[in-house]
Design an enzyme around this catalytic site. Sequence first.
Site, PDB file in Angstrom:
ATOM      1  N   ARG A  56       0.778  -1.254  -0.027  1.00 47.92           N
ATOM      2  CA  ARG A  56      -0.119   0.164  -0.180  1.00 47.92           C
ATOM      3  C   ARG A  56       0.833   1.420   0.091  1.00 47.92           C
ATOM      4  O   ARG A  56       0.686   1.933  -0.716  1.00 47.92           O
ATOM      5  CB  ARG A  56      -0.945  -0.219   1.314  1.00 47.92           C
ATOM      6  N   THR A  57       1.859   1.368   0.910  1.00 53.75           N
ATOM      7  CA  THR A  57       2.470   2.512   1.322  1.00 53.75           C
ATOM      8  C   THR A  57       3.699   2.503   0.007  1.00 53.75           C
ATOM      9  O   THR A  57       3.696   3.942  -0.625  1.00 53.75           O
ATOM     10  CB  THR A  57       3.354   2.490   2.366  1.00 53.75           C
ATOM     11  N   LYS A  84      22.000  -9.979   1.791  1.00 52.82           N
ATOM     12  CA  LYS A  84      23.274 -10.482   1.719  1.00 52.82           C
ATOM     13  C   LYS A  84      24.157  -9.792   3.035  1.00 52.82           C
ATOM     14  O   LYS A  84      25.299 -10.209   3.129  1.00 52.82           O
ATOM     15  CB  LYS A  84      24.020 -10.086   0.319  1.00 52.82           C
ATOM     16  N   ARG A 106      11.138   2.679   4.481  1.00 45.93           N
ATOM     17  CA  ARG A 106      10.398   1.710   5.595  1.00 45.93           C
ATOM     18  C   ARG A 106      11.329   0.761   6.093  1.00 45.93           C
ATOM     19  O   ARG A 106      12.056   0.157   5.527  1.00 45.93           O
ATOM     20  CB  ARG A 106       9.268   1.293   4.741  1.00 45.93           C
ATOM     21  N   HIS A 134       4.659   7.340  11.432  1.00 43.46           N
ATOM     22  CA  HIS A 134       4.433   7.107   9.967  1.00 43.46           C
ATOM     23  C   HIS A 134       4.025   8.590   9.395  1.00 43.46           C
ATOM     24  O   HIS A 134       2.484   8.555   9.451  1.00 43.46           O
ATOM     25  CB  HIS A 134       3.715   6.058   9.918  1.00 43.46           C
TER      26      HIS A 134
END
Lengths: 308, 188
Positions: A56-57, A84, A106, A134
Amino acid sequence: MIRHLLSAADLDRDTATLLLDTARQLGQALTGREVKKLPTLRGRTVVNLFYEDSTRTRVSFETAAKRLSADVVNFSAKGSSVSKGESLKDTAWTLQAMGADAVVIRHPASGASHRLAGWVDGSVLNAGDGTHEHPTQALLDAYTMRERMGRLDGLRVTIVGDVLHSRVARSNVLLLRTLGADVTLVAPPTLLPVGVETWPARISYDFDAILPKTDVVMMLRVQRERMTDSFFPSVREYSRRYGLDLRRAALLPDDALVMHPGPMVRGMEIAPEVADSARSAIVEQVANGVLVRMAALYLLLSGEKGAE
Amino acid sequence: MVERAHNTPGPSRELLSDADIGRVVDRIAHQILEKTRGARDVTLLGIPTRGVPLAVRLAERIRSFEGVEVPHGALDVTLYRDDLRLRGARPLGPTSVPAGGIDGRRVILVDDVLYSGRTVRAALNALYDIGRPLQVQLAVLVDRGHRELPIRADYVGKNIPTAHSEKVSVLLRETDERDAVVLHGGDL
């Protein structure tokens, strides 16, 4: 204008209002057009750096950047150098070397976006860091409330549910307070964070009593993926005490708004009939998210030469 | 191009008075009617800030002269400017395109001052993302010269030769307290 958007607390009333006004004018500028694209950020690169899954974001930021003609590079933790073993700092330097004008991050760790902002020259936009903040979600929620209710000043907003694990709740409380709304948090005591009494919000454990005095009710998802403990006895008990079902929705004033930052768990914190009702703004929230993120990218990215 | 210099210190001279502006807008409205043969397919789009009330005034005049309802709206060009990276983020203005859109319409862009021509360039690009007009014309209250692009106006309220060091301010009742065009600075 600020250079990064890391916390809703960085936004004073004027800046927050400018962001919301800009989002609205972007909405007007894109209405009824043949070409749903503006040339404003042509030649700029926006990197989406996602260490947590979030369709969504990420899609919202990607759409926002593309509508402003920026080039978008998606960088997800899975299948990249991160899996990695590369550290955030090395990734930051890589992005820096590639000349990213903005990094949307994020990350599961609270504070990751603050660290990143110290390592890159471009603007950093926090798209959710751990259980911390957020800010663009708070902006789109405030925008949705202002569009639907006509004001934010004095608006009575009730935020219900898993406040402990919710970055949305924290950012919303900070921003809504800045914009003059009265916020009440409703949650089981186990799902309130330590220090919540210092937040600029009231706290209540009685959902039914608060509903008639609410203009906007925002339901939070119970974030089971972040729970390492049992915070409530059962889903059924949670739902019965803190879920927004039809009976509770009927306690709200007639013009009250129901919101949810998504993804929602129907039948847990919100009944499907309520989520799909006319007073629900859940679909609008998604559309408004693109506008608010366009506004943030526009204001952060245009004029970096000379303006500073 | 809106000159934001209403508080500029130093000498200033009023070039157009309240009554002058009224006459100039009357004349432009008549010219539009003449040149477009009755303005039946005309859509007026004002460029914020002061082009918007000018477009409204022109539409009112055209209605009162010939009873034609001309659709009018606002077209913000900030997002199409070529100096965003140089001059920093600016607040956006309103945009409202009349319900019928601009496809096949004779669009007349309305602004207060024509200077470098860059605002009009941005407006043309903005326009072509919205639709495909039949024709685009430009109406300005003041043309102060110093074009940097091959652009000219179809309707000009007043030509005012200026120096780069001078500033032209258009004041309108809708946004300011009175109607006037004022020249600031330079060697008066």
